[in-house]
Design a protein around this motif. Sequence first.
Motif, mmCIF file in Angstrom:
data_model
loop_
_atom_site.group_PDB
_atom_site.id
_atom_site.type_symbol
_atom_site.label_atom_id
_atom_site.label_comp_id
_atom_site.label_asym_id
_atom_site.label_seq_id
_atom_site.Cartn_x
_atom_site.Cartn_y
_atom_site.Cartn_z
ATOM 1 N N ASP A 94 -7.518 14.017 10.287
ATOM 2 C CA ASP A 94 -6.749 15.206 10.659
ATOM 3 C C ASP A 94 -7.546 16.121 11.589
ATOM 4 O O ASP A 94 -6.979 16.758 12.481
ATOM 5 N N PHE A 95 -8.861 16.186 11.384
ATOM 6 C CA PHE A 95 -9.680 17.048 12.236
ATOM 7 C C PHE A 95 -9.896 16.410 13.612
ATOM 8 O O PHE A 95 -9.819 17.077 14.646
ATOM 9 N N LEU A 142 -7.569 0.900 2.263
ATOM 10 C CA LEU A 142 -7.898 0.981 3.686
ATOM 11 C C LEU A 142 -8.194 2.433 4.045
ATOM 12 O O LEU A 142 -7.452 3.336 3.655
ATOM 13 N N VAL A 143 -9.265 2.638 4.798
ATOM 14 C CA VAL A 143 -9.608 3.976 5.278
ATOM 15 C C VAL A 143 -9.922 3.896 6.767
ATOM 16 O O VAL A 143 -10.184 2.816 7.311
ATOM 17 N N SER A 144 -9.897 5.051 7.436
ATOM 18 C CA SER A 144 -10.259 5.074 8.849
ATOM 19 C C SER A 144 -11.748 4.773 8.983
ATOM 20 O O SER A 144 -12.540 5.072 8.081
ATOM 21 N N PRO A 145 -12.181 4.182 10.099
ATOM 22 C CA PRO A 145 -13.576 3.730 10.208
ATOM 23 C C PRO A 145 -14.595 4.853 10.375
ATOM 24 O O PRO A 145 -15.770 4.643 10.106
ATOM 25 N N PHE A 146 -14.192 6.044 10.838
ATOM 26 C CA PHE A 146 -15.158 7.130 10.972
ATOM 27 C C PHE A 146 -15.577 7.596 9.586
ATOM 28 O O PHE A 146 -14.776 8.101 8.804
ATOM 29 N N GLY A 147 -16.851 7.425 9.259
ATOM 30 C CA GLY A 147 -17.362 7.726 7.935
ATOM 31 C C GLY A 147 -17.935 6.505 7.243
ATOM 32 O O GLY A 147 -18.579 6.619 6.209
ATOM 33 N N ALA A 148 -17.712 5.328 7.800
ATOM 34 C CA ALA A 148 -18.283 4.078 7.271
ATOM 35 C C ALA A 148 -17.948 3.889 5.798
ATOM 36 O O ALA A 148 -18.789 3.485 5.002
ATOM 37 N N ARG A 149 -16.704 4.160 5.432
ATOM 38 C CA ARG A 149 -16.317 4.097 4.030
ATOM 39 C C ARG A 149 -15.625 2.786 3.647
ATOM 40 O O ARG A 149 -15.401 2.537 2.470
ATOM 41 N N PHE A 172 0.825 -1.192 0.000
ATOM 42 C CA PHE A 172 0.000 0.000 0.000
ATOM 43 C C PHE A 172 0.868 1.256 0.000
ATOM 44 O O PHE A 172 1.975 1.267 0.551
ATOM 45 N N ALA A 173 0.320 2.326 -0.556
ATOM 46 C CA ALA A 173 0.886 3.664 -0.414
ATOM 47 C C ALA A 173 -0.133 4.528 0.308
ATOM 48 O O ALA A 173 -1.336 4.372 0.122
ATOM 49 N N GLY A 174 0.335 5.439 1.151
ATOM 50 C CA GLY A 174 -0.575 6.317 1.872
ATOM 51 C C GLY A 174 -0.053 6.616 3.259
ATOM 52 O O GLY A 174 1.151 6.564 3.515
ATOM 53 N N ARG A 175 -0.982 6.906 4.185
ATOM 54 C CA ARG A 175 -0.610 7.353 5.531
ATOM 55 C C ARG A 175 -1.142 6.409 6.604
ATOM 56 O O ARG A 175 -2.252 5.885 6.486
ATOM 57 N N VAL A 176 -0.323 6.203 7.620
ATOM 58 C CA VAL A 176 -0.755 5.565 8.864
ATOM 59 C C VAL A 176 -0.703 6.636 9.934
ATOM 60 O O VAL A 176 0.343 7.252 10.153
ATOM 61 N N PHE A 177 -1.832 6.892 10.597
ATOM 62 C CA PHE A 177 -1.924 7.997 11.546
ATOM 63 C C PHE A 177 -1.520 7.533 12.947
ATOM 64 O O PHE A 177 -1.879 6.435 13.380
ATOM 65 N N THR A 231 -5.745 1.321 14.533
ATOM 66 C CA THR A 231 -5.008 2.524 14.154
ATOM 67 C C THR A 231 -5.552 3.021 12.826
ATOM 68 O O THR A 231 -5.795 2.227 11.914
ATOM 69 N N PHE A 232 -5.740 4.330 12.707
ATOM 70 C CA PHE A 232 -6.229 4.900 11.450
ATOM 71 C C PHE A 232 -5.214 4.663 10.332
ATOM 72 O O PHE A 232 -4.021 4.899 10.497
ATOM 73 N N GLN A 233 -5.728 4.217 9.194
ATOM 74 C CA GLN A 233 -4.909 4.092 7.993
ATOM 75 C C GLN A 233 -5.682 4.628 6.798
ATOM 76 O O GLN A 233 -6.880 4.402 6.677
ATOM 77 N N CYS A 234 -4.994 5.328 5.923
ATOM 78 C CA CYS A 234 -5.585 5.810 4.670
ATOM 79 C C CYS A 234 -4.602 5.456 3.559
ATOM 80 O O CYS A 234 -3.709 6.243 3.207
ATOM 81 N N ARG A 235 -4.752 4.253 2.996
ATOM 82 C CA ARG A 235 -3.766 3.735 2.050
ATOM 83 C C ARG A 235 -4.468 2.904 0.977
ATOM 84 O O ARG A 235 -5.551 2.380 1.200
ATOM 85 N N ARG A 236 -3.800 2.767 -0.162
ATOM 86 C CA ARG A 236 -4.335 1.901 -1.215
ATOM 87 C C ARG A 236 -3.220 1.386 -2.109
ATOM 88 O O ARG A 236 -2.102 1.908 -2.121
#
Length: 536
Positions: free
Chosen positions: A371-372, A312-319, A197-202, A289-294
């Motif tokens: 981030d918010f 992979l996305v963070s769970p807040f937002g049910a995405r 994956f590429a992206g961010r782990v928060f 842990t929040f992750q935003c990667r693909r």
Amino acid sequence: MSAAKNFSRPYRRSKDQDTSRPARHRVVIVGGGPVGLSLAADLGVRGVPCVVVDGKAAFGEGSRGICYAKRTLEILDRLGVGERAVEKGVTWQLGKVFRKEELLYQFDLLPEAGHKMPAFVNLQQYYLEQYLYERCQELPAVDLRFQNRCTGVEVVSPELARIRLETPDGPYALEAEYLIACDGSRSLVRQALGLSFAGRVFEDRFLIADVKMPADYPAERWFWFDPPFNPGQSALLHKQPDDIWRIDLQLGWDADPVEERRPERVRPRLEAMLGKERPFELEWISIYTFQCRRLQSFVHGPVIFAGDAAHLVSPFGARGFNSGVQDTDNLAWKLAAILAGRAPAALLATYRIEREAAADENLRHSTRSTDFITPKSHASRVIRDAALSLAAETPFARALVNSGRLSTPTVYDTPLSTPDTASFGGTARLGGPLPDAPLVRPDGRPVWLLNLLGPGFTLLYDGAELPFAVPEGLHVVRIGRDALDEAGLFRERYDAQPGSAWLVRPDQHLCARFRAVEPHAIGAAMRRALGWELPR
């Protein structure tokens, strides 16, 4: 304990295990969770043979994904399990955002009437897996093979992949023209191909707890910034069936994930939130842990990735789960058309175009939410807190508050759509999923627009009779003859006028519309939507 949690998936020996050479199949799906089973059901209702392999013997532990959005419910309804999910689940559309103990504002996710499916339904994932599993068992084209654990994958040629499997009876192998990886965030298929994956782990950790308790809280989404029971952090509360409540508590990056899962650590946190006088039982505990990667690409020759195996996305937002099912919704009809010879292999490139764009959209929303919720600098925290302070009194500040932008379907900017030649108002958007509308059959029975669509392409026509013959295999719904728009919502949502027409893809996305349609235009739009105009 729910019966669904104990619902097993028995092992059955396959005849493929008795062959000296790997048996070849057109489609093999790795992963029998909700995404893999959704794809299998979608292929099954289209009559496309597929094999599902999964190493597990029972459904997953804990509720995991619980929030199913309206568009996902419409897809599940097309697959034959949507009504069952709504009946069992907890329906909601209202969300509330708090700061400390103060209600800042609330929002309504579906303020208008006239839709079959609600804005959201909360339902433990093991129930949905059970419903999809039972639906797949009804479809002769679907071959379910559980306790068949994937141990390796290789790409043999641009048209063939080989998968090695381990079973209670020993190992065997299969070959597939298309191997679809739906095996989750720890995808063995992804690892076997050396992909990452590429992206961010928060840098933050959250506690998830499923709590069984009697409570009269309403069926709403409640989100807190800096609540008194979790000072300086955030919290989320959701209602589920069976008196189960989902609670998310932000812990901070320095939290020990092993220590924080211990019940003696979890219980005091929940007592601070719920009150020591309220009895409850712990059903499931997890730390994430929040992750935003693909993946950079969802298609690698004959191997295609979907769901958490692709992004992979963070769970807040049910995405997460919602975007996974929308992946399969996009992929199934394209595979079916290619395998039947109705579309060129180039159509598969549009799965990448459309679903990678959808993943990027989800990643952007998820990253902004994270981030918010978890600002990582003094300046960002000051800005966040200022927005929260203003949100109670000023509507413009509420747009800045981000407790998780909830899942919405992607409108595809795609080469499969025929550009408009006239202007249209309403809420139907070219490239987007069709808005539903209540209609009435000529005999007076109510019917929903989406339930009138065929499994292939559908032409909606505003008028009693089409003035010309349509291409073979095209399903036609005439508004004014086959169904009546007595409530006027079809006309409003589609900006309908007599003689107008709308061409709908098999995944219920709008791919062409015409104010006054010419005979050749329908066939040309279908060819374009099937990928015949794409570069080879």
